[in-house]
Scaffold this motif. Sequence first.
Motif, PDB file in Angstrom:
ATOM      1  N   THR A 150      37.925  31.217 -11.750  1.00  0.00           N
ATOM      2  CA  THR A 150      37.551  30.173 -12.704  1.00  0.00           C
ATOM      3  C   THR A 150      38.145  28.832 -12.289  1.00  0.00           C
ATOM      4  OG1 THR A 150      37.511  31.839 -14.467  1.00  0.00           O
ATOM      5  CG2 THR A 150      37.559  29.535 -15.148  1.00  0.00           C
ATOM      6  N   TRP A 151      39.396  28.860 -11.858  1.00  0.00           N
ATOM      7  CA  TRP A 151      40.069  27.636 -11.398  1.00  0.00           C
ATOM      8  C   TRP A 151      39.371  27.056 -10.180  1.00  0.00           C
ATOM      9  CZ3 TRP A 151      42.619  25.908  -7.041  1.00  0.00           C
ATOM     10  CH2 TRP A 151      43.505  24.836  -7.203  1.00  0.00           C
ATOM     11  N   GLU A 152      39.032  27.918  -9.217  1.00  0.00           N
ATOM     12  CA  GLU A 152      38.361  27.468  -8.005  1.00  0.00           C
ATOM     13  C   GLU A 152      37.004  26.848  -8.339  1.00  0.00           C
ATOM     14  OE1 GLU A 152      39.335  27.352  -4.958  1.00  0.00           O
ATOM     15  OE2 GLU A 152      40.795  28.924  -4.533  1.00  0.00           O
ATOM     16  N   ALA A 153      36.322  27.412  -9.328  1.00  0.00           N
ATOM     17  CA  ALA A 153      34.981  26.938  -9.678  1.00  0.00           C
ATOM     18  C   ALA A 153      34.985  25.527 -10.252  1.00  0.00           C
ATOM     19  CB  ALA A 153      34.339  27.899 -10.681  1.00  0.00           C
ATOM     20  N   LEU A 154      36.135  25.046 -10.663  1.00  0.00           N
ATOM     21  CA  LEU A 154      36.224  23.696 -11.218  1.00  0.00           C
ATOM     22  C   LEU A 154      36.118  22.612 -10.145  1.00  0.00           C
ATOM     23  CD1 LEU A 154      39.109  24.086 -13.839  1.00  0.00           C
ATOM     24  CD2 LEU A 154      36.666  23.901 -14.299  1.00  0.00           C
ATOM     25  N   GLY A 155      36.271  22.990  -8.879  1.00  0.00           N
ATOM     26  CA  GLY A 155      36.212  21.987  -7.813  1.00  0.00           C
ATOM     27  C   GLY A 155      37.398  21.040  -7.871  1.00  0.00           C
ATOM     28  N   ILE A 156      38.594  21.605  -8.032  1.00  0.00           N
ATOM     29  CA  ILE A 156      39.808  20.804  -8.249  1.00  0.00           C
ATOM     30  C   ILE A 156      40.026  19.762  -7.160  1.00  0.00           C
ATOM     31  CG2 ILE A 156      42.310  20.891  -8.527  1.00  0.00           C
ATOM     32  CD1 ILE A 156      40.814  22.192 -10.827  1.00  0.00           C
ATOM     33  N   GLU A 157      39.863  20.175  -5.903  1.00  0.00           N
ATOM     34  CA  GLU A 157      40.173  19.258  -4.799  1.00  0.00           C
ATOM     35  C   GLU A 157      39.272  18.028  -4.836  1.00  0.00           C
ATOM     36  OE1 GLU A 157      41.440  19.391  -0.146  1.00  0.00           O
ATOM     37  OE2 GLU A 157      40.602  21.190  -1.068  1.00  0.00           O
TER      38      GLU A 157
END
Length: 207
Positions: A150-157
Amino acid sequence: MSPPVVHSLRQQIREHILEGIVSGRWQPGERIVERRIAVELDVSQTPVREALRELEALRLIESAPNKGVRVRALSAADLEEIYPVRAGLEQIAAELAAARLAADVSALVPEVAALQRADRLGDAEAQVGHTVAFHRELVKASGNSVLLHTWEALGIEVWTALSIRWLGTRQRSYAEEHQELIDAFLRRDPHIGQLVKEHVLNCAPRA
């Protein structure tokens, strides 16, 4: 030794377009031509189309009938929206990871060392990369694969890079901010989840 990471063609194209958006090659409101990218990268238009769909899901681009695909003109408010969601996820991750990281912070330490170098050099790209890597390791330490996905799917970078590039968002010291989190894990701070949550929210751009 870990096996090398092999990215699919779609992922490589996605990263190429992302880099273009973050670097300013494509400005907000500017059209991204699918066919032109396919020719530039010597690929078919199908994986380019798939990559653009992913970026549209991240709300970085928008498409309209007969108008094609354009880079979204994002405001500070748009960029800010992701931070409460990210903060909530990382609060849960920190609480789940607390015991593990209190015993072993070796996954986090190299990122802080790299941030010290980036701070000293004023290297914004490295600051973004190692900041995101630090937080990814923190979330991974939770041991919860659903949370990590879920965290990765946010496109944090991407959002972090855009916040810094477009709005000048930055902490007083990237290394110092993250060393404080390591210290909190090591001393088994009972409020570690709240500390991480506040840390993320403090990084948010202000409209």
